[in-house]
Design an enzyme around this catalytic site. Structure first.
Site, PDB file in Angstrom:
ATOM      1  N   THR A  53       0.875  -1.162   0.007  1.00 36.58           N
ATOM      2  CA  THR A  53       0.001  -0.019   0.040  1.00 36.58           C
ATOM      3  C   THR A  53       0.782   1.325  -0.072  1.00 36.58           C
ATOM      4  OG1 THR A  53      -0.169   0.035   2.298  1.00 36.58           O
ATOM      5  CG2 THR A  53      -1.894  -1.069   1.112  1.00 36.58           C
ATOM      6  N   CYS A  57       2.645   2.897   9.469  1.00 33.01           N
ATOM      7  CA  CYS A  57       1.519   2.919  10.766  1.00 33.01           C
ATOM      8  C   CYS A  57       2.547   2.727  11.872  1.00 33.01           C
ATOM      9  CB  CYS A  57       0.692   1.755  10.462  1.00 33.01           C
ATOM     10  SG  CYS A  57      -0.557   1.864   9.153  1.00 33.01           S
ATOM     11  N   CYS A  61      -1.828   0.538  15.195  1.00 35.14           N
ATOM     12  CA  CYS A  61      -2.774   0.741  14.077  1.00 35.14           C
ATOM     13  C   CYS A  61      -3.942  -0.180  14.104  1.00 35.14           C
ATOM     14  CB  CYS A  61      -2.195   1.005  12.729  1.00 35.14           C
ATOM     15  SG  CYS A  61      -3.514   1.507  11.700  1.00 35.14           S
ATOM     16  N   ARG A  86       4.074   6.934   2.935  1.00 34.20           N
ATOM     17  CA  ARG A  86       3.204   7.940   3.319  1.00 34.20           C
ATOM     18  C   ARG A  86       2.619   7.579   4.792  1.00 34.20           C
ATOM     19  NH1 ARG A  86      -1.185   7.652   0.402  1.00 34.20           N
ATOM     20  NH2 ARG A  86      -0.267   5.874  -0.604  1.00 34.20           N
ATOM     21  N   CYS A  88      -0.115   6.887   7.490  1.00 36.60           N
ATOM     22  CA  CYS A  88      -1.410   6.298   7.711  1.00 36.60           C
ATOM     23  C   CYS A  88      -2.189   7.296   8.009  1.00 36.60           C
ATOM     24  CB  CYS A  88      -1.345   4.949   8.583  1.00 36.60           C
ATOM     25  SG  CYS A  88      -3.246   4.594   8.939  1.00 36.60           S
ATOM     26  N   CYS A  91      -4.140   5.924  12.068  1.00 31.28           N
ATOM     27  CA  CYS A  91      -3.272   5.840  13.101  1.00 31.28           C
ATOM     28  C   CYS A  91      -2.412   6.935  13.349  1.00 31.28           C
ATOM     29  CB  CYS A  91      -2.608   4.389  13.268  1.00 31.28           C
ATOM     30  SG  CYS A  91      -1.436   4.104  12.003  1.00 31.28           S
TER      31      CYS A  91
END
Ligand SMILES: [Zn+2]
Length: 375
Positions: A53, A57, A61, A86, A88, A91
């Site tokens: 993805t 996190c 999370c 990137r 999340c 969380c």
């Protein structure tokens, strides 16, 4: 010899049954376990990126977990970003550092960890941190992704596990983790542990406690230690029967640990204790491995600051730790000191000069104090 250490809950929290140092693989394995467990206590310790993805996190999370091979660990959010991940949105892994909200939450976490044996409520936290319960609840949840109550539960559960693993019996393990009554724990943690505490304890790897019994100026002395430090120092009069009783006492204290008499391995502690009693090593700081509630820790640390040859009254100690009304609780903390001499509870006497009580006999207290005044 290492620095004196009455383990704080916070430090104890950081301890895991496995050795802390280890290969990168071992660290990754532990981090993965924290991710699987959604371990809030490791939030801020690392973040994990999910390659499928491109998102990273915090350990806790709430999002669904991916497969292990898709996960990469980073020490800091910044590293994850540099690697192209990137943050999340759920969380908010970057929120741990550098903003006042997370500073507040971090302070709350520390407070919770240090007062875990108290009856912690949102109302109490609100009073302590001078915010409305609503504000605290919302801030905590937005930063950590869980409610304060869920965090308290997690800390308690972890504490119980550690206490059980350390070889304490179930009642003690529960009590020291802030569960008022064991029935309440059985209801709650049977589900959280996935089994009853009793069963968990049986399955836990038994800690090894080595001990020796030797002569001392105060009679027979039992010294027991884990690989982290001294966990018990007890006295008894000289007789074979009393030696048996000392050993039985150790068994009661650590019923599920593997107890091993090892006079050779313990000789170092034996001579350290002897010099401590004889006053040859006035600043001897022995590493201790003992479980303490926040209150006991406060009292015991305060006792360690009483200079040799001096005494304090129970009420003076209570004042010293900022709890002038807690005189009786101070006396209780003295009476439950697991390590005679190393924590000098014998230096606390009654206000009127009466020696008060002593777990190992009033004669011994008198003898110790006389010895310390001489030298
Ligand atoms: Zn997340």
């Amino acid at each position: 010899m290492a620095t004196n250490a009455i383990l704080s809950e916070e430090e104890a929290m950081k301890r895991t049954p496995q050795p802390v140092s280890g290969s990168a693989e071992r660290i990754s394995a532990r981090r993965w376990q924290a991710v699987v467990d959604r371990d809030t206590s490791l939030d801020g310790a690392f973040v994990f990126g999910v390659s499928s993805t491109g998102i990273f996190c915090r350990p806790s999370c709430p999002a669904k977990r991916t497969r292990r091979e898709n996960v990469r660990f980073f020490d800091h959010a910044l590293q994850a970003e540099r690697a192209g991940y990137r943050a999340c949105l759920r969380c908010r892994p970057k929120a741990v550092d550098g903003n006042p909200q997370s500073a507040l939450v971090r302070a709350m976490c520390r407070y919770i960890e240090q007062h875990i044996e108290d009856r912690l409520t949102l109302g109490l936290l609100a009073k302590e941190f001078r915010r409305s319960p609503f504000h605290l609840q919302r801030t905590f949840k937005s930063v950590l992704g869980v409610s304060p109550k869920a965090y308290i539960d997690a800390v308690r559960l972890r504490q119980v596990k550690q206490n059980l693993q350390a070889g304490h019996d179930v009642t003690t393990a529960l009590y020291a983790a802030g569960y008022g009554s064991s029935s309440r724990l059985y209801e709650r943690t049977a589900t959280q542990l996935g089994m009853t505490p009793e069963k968990y304890r049986r399955g836990a790897v038994a800690a090894v406690v080595r001990y020796t019994i030797a002569n001392s100026p105060l009679g027979r002395m039992l010294i027991a230690a884990t690989d982290k430090g001294i966990c018990s120092i007890q006295f008894a009069d000289r007789s074979a029967e009393n030696d048996d009783q000392l050993q039985q006492g150790l068994m009661r204290e650590f019923p599920f640990a593997t107890r091993r008499r090892d006079d050779a391995a313990m000789s170092q502690w034996r001579s350290a204790l002897a010099s401590l009693i004889q006053g040859q090593e006035t600043n001897a700081a022995l590493p201790l491995d003992i479980r303490a509630t926040a209150f006991q820790r406060k009292v015991w640390q305060s006792l360690q600051k009483i200079p040799r040859g001096e005494t304090r009254s129970y009420s003076a100690v209570a004042k010293k730790i900022g709890m002038p009304k807690a005189t009786r609780a101070v006396a209780r903390a003295c009476a439950t000191n697991p390590v005679a001499v190393a924590i000098p509870c014998h230096r606390v006497i009654r206000e009127d000069g009466d020696l008060g009580g002593y777990r190992w006999g009033i004669d011994r207290k008198e003898q110790l104090l006389a010895l310390e005044k001489q030298l």
